[in-house]
Each structure stands twice: as C-alpha cells, then as structure tokens.
Design an enzyme around this catalytic site. Structure first.
Site, PDB file in Angstrom:
ATOM      1  N   PRO A 150      51.558  33.328  35.195  1.00 35.87           N
ATOM      2  CA  PRO A 150      51.980  32.326  34.204  1.00 35.87           C
ATOM      3  C   PRO A 150      53.489  32.066  34.279  1.00 35.87           C
ATOM      4  CG  PRO A 150      51.896  34.466  33.154  1.00 35.87           C
ATOM      5  CD  PRO A 150      51.606  34.692  34.623  1.00 35.87           C
ATOM      6  N   LYS A 175      50.016  32.600  43.451  1.00 33.20           N
ATOM      7  CA  LYS A 175      50.260  31.253  42.933  1.00 33.20           C
ATOM      8  C   LYS A 175      51.013  31.384  41.613  1.00 33.20           C
ATOM      9  CE  LYS A 175      48.302  28.367  40.242  1.00 33.20           C
ATOM     10  NZ  LYS A 175      49.523  27.813  39.659  1.00 33.20           N
ATOM     11  N   SER A 229      46.317  32.629  30.157  1.00 34.27           N
ATOM     12  CA  SER A 229      45.642  32.487  28.866  1.00 34.27           C
ATOM     13  C   SER A 229      44.206  32.994  28.945  1.00 34.27           C
ATOM     14  CB  SER A 229      45.644  31.016  28.452  1.00 34.27           C
ATOM     15  OG  SER A 229      44.925  30.263  29.410  1.00 34.27           O
ATOM     16  N   GLU A 250      44.763  39.777  32.918  1.00 35.66           N
ATOM     17  CA  GLU A 250      45.775  40.057  31.885  1.00 35.66           C
ATOM     18  C   GLU A 250      45.908  38.780  31.067  1.00 35.66           C
ATOM     19  OE1 GLU A 250      47.273  42.787  31.218  1.00 35.66           O
ATOM     20  OE2 GLU A 250      47.125  44.000  33.018  1.00 35.66           O
ATOM     21  N   CYS A 284      53.425  37.773  25.718  1.00 37.70           N
ATOM     22  CA  CYS A 284      52.040  38.087  25.357  1.00 37.70           C
ATOM     23  C   CYS A 284      51.954  39.259  24.387  1.00 37.70           C
ATOM     24  CB  CYS A 284      51.222  38.348  26.607  1.00 37.70           C
ATOM     25  SG  CYS A 284      52.017  39.514  27.716  1.00 37.70           S
ATOM     26  N   GLU A 384      46.689  32.522  19.401  1.00 37.45           N
ATOM     27  CA  GLU A 384      47.988  32.735  20.031  1.00 37.45           C
ATOM     28  C   GLU A 384      48.838  31.475  19.866  1.00 37.45           C
ATOM     29  OE1 GLU A 384      47.993  33.261  24.353  1.00 37.45           O
ATOM     30  OE2 GLU A 384      49.312  34.986  24.086  1.00 37.45           O
TER      31      GLU A 384
HETATM   32  P1  NAD Z   1      47.552  29.460  31.792  1.00 39.34           P
HETATM   33  O1  NAD Z   1      46.299  30.221  31.594  1.00 39.34           O
HETATM   34  O2  NAD Z   1      47.588  28.050  31.395  1.00 39.34           O
HETATM   35  O3  NAD Z   1      47.983  29.497  33.320  1.00 39.34           O
HETATM   36  C1  NAD Z   1      48.171  30.712  34.029  1.00 39.34           C
HETATM   37  C2  NAD Z   1      48.088  30.426  35.514  1.00 39.34           C
HETATM   38  O4  NAD Z   1      46.761  30.007  35.823  1.00 39.34           O
HETATM   39  C3  NAD Z   1      49.004  29.317  35.997  1.00 39.34           C
HETATM   40  O5  NAD Z   1      49.527  29.655  37.267  1.00 39.34           O
HETATM   41  C4  NAD Z   1      48.067  28.129  36.107  1.00 39.34           C
HETATM   42  O6  NAD Z   1      48.490  27.154  37.040  1.00 39.34           O
HETATM   43  C5  NAD Z   1      46.806  28.807  36.580  1.00 39.34           C
HETATM   44  N1  NAD Z   1      45.566  28.059  36.312  1.00 39.34           N
HETATM   45  C6  NAD Z   1      45.328  27.133  35.357  1.00 39.34           C
HETATM   46  N2  NAD Z   1      44.062  26.667  35.461  1.00 39.34           N
HETATM   47  C7  NAD Z   1      43.481  27.314  36.499  1.00 39.34           C
HETATM   48  C8  NAD Z   1      42.204  27.288  37.092  1.00 39.34           C
HETATM   49  N3  NAD Z   1      41.245  26.481  36.636  1.00 39.34           N
HETATM   50  N4  NAD Z   1      41.948  28.103  38.150  1.00 39.34           N
HETATM   51  C9  NAD Z   1      42.893  28.932  38.616  1.00 39.34           C
HETATM   52  N5  NAD Z   1      44.153  29.008  38.094  1.00 39.34           N
HETATM   53  C10 NAD Z   1      44.431  28.218  37.044  1.00 39.34           C
HETATM   54  O7  NAD Z   1      48.693  30.318  31.062  1.00 39.34           O
HETATM   55  P2  NAD Z   1      50.236  29.926  30.887  1.00 39.34           P
HETATM   56  O8  NAD Z   1      50.318  28.865  29.847  1.00 39.34           O
HETATM   57  O9  NAD Z   1      50.864  29.709  32.208  1.00 39.34           O
HETATM   58  O10 NAD Z   1      50.824  31.315  30.314  1.00 39.34           O
HETATM   59  C11 NAD Z   1      50.747  31.712  29.006  1.00 39.34           C
HETATM   60  C12 NAD Z   1      49.576  32.643  28.779  1.00 39.34           C
HETATM   61  O11 NAD Z   1      49.699  33.793  29.618  1.00 39.34           O
HETATM   62  C13 NAD Z   1      49.507  33.188  27.367  1.00 39.34           C
HETATM   63  O12 NAD Z   1      48.176  33.146  26.922  1.00 39.34           O
HETATM   64  C14 NAD Z   1      49.989  34.634  27.519  1.00 39.34           C
HETATM   65  O13 NAD Z   1      49.539  35.511  26.517  1.00 39.34           O
HETATM   66  C15 NAD Z   1      49.447  34.971  28.854  1.00 39.34           C
HETATM   67  N6  NAD Z   1      50.167  36.118  29.415  1.00 39.34           N
HETATM   68  C16 NAD Z   1      49.530  37.322  29.454  1.00 39.34           C
HETATM   69  C17 NAD Z   1      50.204  38.439  29.954  1.00 39.34           C
HETATM   70  C18 NAD Z   1      49.541  39.783  30.001  1.00 39.34           C
HETATM   71  O14 NAD Z   1      50.087  40.678  30.629  1.00 39.34           O
HETATM   72  N7  NAD Z   1      48.406  39.976  29.372  1.00 39.34           N
HETATM   73  C19 NAD Z   1      51.511  38.310  30.424  1.00 39.34           C
HETATM   74  C20 NAD Z   1      52.122  37.059  30.365  1.00 39.34           C
HETATM   75  C21 NAD Z   1      51.439  35.965  29.869  1.00 39.34           C
END
Ligand code: NAD
Length: 496
Positions: A150, A175, A229, A250, A284, A384
């Site tokens: 993310p 990625k 997410s 995660e 997160c 969230e």
């Molecule tokens: P997101 O889920 O929108 O995107 C995360 C990643 O997934 C990005 O690289 C995005 O391009 C990719 N992605 C999106 N759609 C996809 C698909 N269909 N197939 C494959 N990849 C895809 O999350 P975000 O907005 O980038 O980040 C914020 C989120 O990340 C929050 O929910 C946060 O809690 C979470 N987060 C969790 C942790 C943890 O350790 N648990 C750490 C950091 C962030």
C-alpha cells in the site's frame, strides 16, 4: 529526483508498457514529481521471468552470502538516507521529521535485522522417531514471491514484504502502490549497488486491477504476499484460493485504546494524540477508538483536545511541521465525508472535522479531529477511517472495556493503559489483536512479529516468525537399517 522509469526489472530501470500514463504527485502541494507509463501484464511477465531465472542461483547462496549482501545494502541505504527521507516525505505528504526519524531508520534497521536472521533459519532438531529412520526438517525457499504493497509507508512496506523473502532465499516481484513507487525503486537499486544479483528484487509499478491482478494470477508466482485494505485483500485471497496459491494477508485495522481509571492520564492523553495522528492517521495500527473509564473520561477528552490544538500542520519540508497531508485529495474527501456522516448521526466533533483554511487547504490536509458521543455500532467507530481522527467513548466496568475493544471486525493492534498489573495481564490476554501494547501505542521493532487477527488478516511480517510465511518445511526421512524387507512391509505383503 528521477522522473521516469518506475519499473525495475532484471536490474534495469525502465517505463511500463501498459500505455497508461500516471503522475506521482506530492499530495501536500499537488506538485508533479514524476510521470511514467504504468506496468501492464507484459511487464509483470518479464519481471516474473527475471525473478524465476534469478531464483536458481539466489536460492543456493549460503546464508552468510545473503547476509553480507544485505549488510552492504543497509550501508547503501544509510549513505543515501537523506535522499530517501526527502523523496518519501514528498511522495507521501509526510513531515520530513517523520521520514528522517521513523520511516527511513526503521527500514534500514529492518534490513540489518534480516541480514542477521538469514543466518538463523532453522528446522526443528532431527531424531529417530520411527526407530529405523532419521528424520530431519529442511526449511527451503518457496520460489518467486508476488508482493503487493500500500501507499501509507511506501519504503517500510516494501521492506517488510521484500526482506524476509530474500533473506530466506526467495526472489520477489513487488508491486508498490502506483501513488508512491519512487522509494521502492530506489530500494531495489540500492540492493543492486550492494551486489544482490539482478532479478532477485523486481519492481512493477502499475494499478491494482491491471498489474496487481496479473501478478496474483501469474502461474509462476508461488506465493502472494499482500498488504492493503481488507476489501482488496479478500479479492486477492479469493483469487489465490482458486489457484491453490499460498497467501499472506496484512489488512486493515481499527485499533482500540483502552484507558482504565488507574492510568496516568497525561501519559495516556499524549499517547492517544501521537497514536492517532502519526502519519496523519494513515497507519493500520493507529489509535482510532479511545475507550476511557468514566472517572477519567472528561479530563481525558479535554487534555486530548488541548494537545491537538498544539499540533502544527505545515509544509512537509519544514522540520517544525508535526502533521503533513493525507495521501490524496480523494482520501481527504473520504475522511471528511465519514466525519460529516458521524456528525449527522449525532456525534459531537470536539476538535477539527475541517479542511484547513488558506494555502494548506489546497493540499490534502485535514485537521486533527476528536469525536465524542458516537454510537458503538456507528460507521465512525466500526470502519477504518485512515485519517487523523480519534473517537473517544466512556466505559464503566472492565468487562465493558474488553467487550468494546473486541467489538469490530478488525484485530490488528490495541493498547491498554493502566498501572494495575492484573488489568494489564487481562487486556493482553483477552483483546483479540496481533499486538497489544501496555502503556504505549505504535512502537514497532524488527525483532517482533506484526500481523493481524480476524479481518486484519493472517501471517506475520518482520521477526523470525515471518520466515514461516516465506519458507516451505520439508521432512526428509532416511532409512538406517539397510534391510531389503522392512518390518512395516508386512502390513502390505508378506511373501519373502
Ligand atoms: P488497497 O487495498 O487499496 O491497495 C493495496 C495494494 O493493492 C495497492 O498496491 C493496490 O494497487 C493493490 N490492488 C488494488 N486492487 C487490486 C487487485 N484487484 N488485485 C491486486 N492488487 C490490487 O490499500 P491502500 O489504500 O493502498 O492502503 C491502505 C490500506 O492498507 C488500509 O486498509 C491499511 O490498514 C492497510 N495496511 C495494512 C497494514 C498491515 O500491516 N496490516 C499495513 C499498512 C497498510
């Protein structure tokens, strides 16, 4: 700053081939930092092929060789740390004090930790369990890991995904979020400068639905490691399940912050402000729901409000700035809409709840926000937010505190504030989260695991526990008697 070439494939930086142009901007100012063509499926294919080719050699390096290369990598990062801090600050809208003091040193420490851990990969001791055979356990790398990260801590997330994988002898295609790829590419370049062979670490910068999808479903990806997410994590897990692919998730969080009536009020109030506002709340594990025992409740709310008043929003390159912008105007508007909905549902906005006036309002800034009088089952308490918003609610009994802390779908992190050792013990046992802090909230260390319970995912980042995700366990059973007719054959056939 590099303006093009956000793919790093087989040791070469280049543009993607999807035909889709994308600009990385500083969300605090709107300034365009880099424009490039995003990765498409062809780029993913090439990166996976490079990682597959590199696996043959990298998986056979000795732990000491991997460790030494990783120590040189850490030195390269250290030497370029100011450049990393500046770029990380600009792509994320983060205050330079945060990237200098947290993002960059944390990532370098991670590299050093995994350089050491690479030499401590082990299976359980061997023995003659059957009597006639010696059993040993081998821990082997899995192959090519497809990692998806993310935007909230671009370098740290790249580090958490890549380091345990390569320390264990795997190769990686990462990625990053297309919003924040620049430091991930620099990270891979620094690995190359340190002598880590081309193809071991590849970066494909593209959108989730195009490059992310192509990576998850690629037949040569042995495992998908996803941080993001919960909604997208579920889609990724469903696809991986369809292909019987190993997956590590995660996901999102909604950390409770439980203040018992014997807590140090000042310590708890300061902890809540730091825990809620770090990275403008886009963390997160951020403190999002403060439950405060009734005798301390009013004083706690008043002190948090007062401390929030002193938080300085400002330009991200000013060392005096405490809080920067959110990642995008879109994210800011999403946070603003959630706060507005809470207000309409009857919550009280004690502080903030506004886009700042003046020049900062042109960037993705949002004021530190304190909310009370929200219902436990309302969206602002359950979902969230990923913004600088803390909800504060009172509780009466210890049982209530534990019940409320566990009352969301998430389970990533939590904290309990108390001077009573029995309350601390109960909270650490009964709160369902991958991390429970006692009298603090946020610190992370390379030696300890990070990961979720419930809808926050499964599997661990950091620490030696992460090797369980990134290795296969193989049982080798070696017969010791040399006899042609083994005694156990009798249960199948007896002819001599
Ligand atoms: P997101 O889920 O929108 O995107 C995360 C990643 O997934 C990005 O690289 C995005 O391009 C990719 N992605 C999106 N759609 C996809 C698909 N269909 N197939 C494959 N990849 C895809 O999350 P975000 O907005 O980038 O980040 C914020 C989120 O990340 C929050 O929910 C946060 O809690 C979470 N987060 C969790 C942790 C943890 O350790 N648990 C750490 C950091 C962030």
């Amino acid at each position: 700053m590099e303006t093009s070439g956000q793919q790093f494939i087989a040791g070469k930086r280049r543009s993607g081939t999807s035909g889709e142009q994308h600009s990385v901007t500083n969300p605090a100012t709107g300034e365009v930092l880099a424009t490039d063509t995003l990765a498409g499926p062809e780029d993913v294919n090439e990166a996976v092929a490079a990682a597959r080719a590199a696996f043959a050699e990298w998986s056979r390096t000795t732990p000491a060789e991997r460790s030494e290369a990783m120590l040189r990598w850490a030195d390269r990062l250290q030497a370029r740390s100011e450049e990393f801090a500046d770029t990380e600050s600009r792509i994320g809208g983060k205050p330079i004090r945060l990237t200098r003091g947290f993002d960059i040193p944390g990532s370098i420490d991670n590299v050093r930790f995994f350089a050491g851990a690479a030499r401590n990969l082990e299976g359980r001791a061997s023995a003659e369990y059957s009597g006639d055979h010696t059993s040993t356990v081998r821990r082997e790398p899995i192959g090519v890991i497809g990692s998806i990260a993310p935007w909230n801590y671009p370098l740290q997330m790249a580090a958490w995904k890549v380091l345990p994988a390569v320390a264990a002898g795997n190769t990686v295609v990462l990625k990053p979020s297309e919003l924040t790829p620049l430091t991930s590419v620099m990270f891979a370049e620094a690995a190359q400068e340190a002598g880590i062979p081309d193809g071991v670490i590849n970066i494909v910068t593209g959108s989730g639905p195009v490059a992310g999808q192509a990576l998850v479903t690629h037949p040569d990806i042995a495992m998908v490691s996803f941080t993001g997410s919960t909604a997208v994590g579920r889609q990724v897990a469903a696809q991986a399940a369809g292909l019987a692919k190993r997956v590590h998730l995660e996901l999102g969080g909604k950390a409770p912050f439980v203040v018992f009536d014997d807590a140090d009020l000042e310590a708890a109030a300061r902890g809540a402000v730091a825990g809620a506002l770090i990275n403008a709340g886009q963390d997160c594990t951020a403190a999002t729901r403060a439950y405060v025992q009734r005798p301390l409740y009013e004083a706690f709310v008043a002190r948090v409000a007062e401390l929030m008043d002193g938080v300085r929003l400002g330009p991200v390159d000013d060392p005096a700035t405490d809080m920067g912008s959110l990642i995008s105007l879109r994210q800011r508007d999403k946070v603003a809409a959630m706060v507005e909905n809470a207000r309409e549902a009857g919550a009280t906005i004690v502080r903030g709840g506004r886009i700042p006036d003046g020049p900062l309002g042109q960037g993705a800034y949002y004021e530190p926000t304190l909310i009370t009088d929200a219902a436990q089952d309302s969206a602002i308490v359950q979902q969230e937010i990923f913004g600088p918003v803390l909800v504060c609610l009172p509780f009466d009994s210890d049982n209530d505190a534990i019940r409320l802390a566990n009352d969301t779908p998430y389970g990533l992190a939590a904290s309990a504030w108390t001077s009573n050792v029995f309350r601390a013990g109960r909270a650490s046992r009964e709160i369902q989260a991958g991390c429970v802090w006692i009298n603090d909230h946020i610190p992370i260390i390379s030696e300890m695991p990070h990961g979720g319970y419930k809808a926050s995912g499964f599997g661990k980042d950091m620490s030696v526990y992460s090797f369980d995700e990134y290795t296969n366990i193989k049982h080798v059973m070696s017969e010791n008697t040399g006899e042609r007719h083994k005694s156990w054959h009798d249960v199948v056939f007896t002819s001599r």
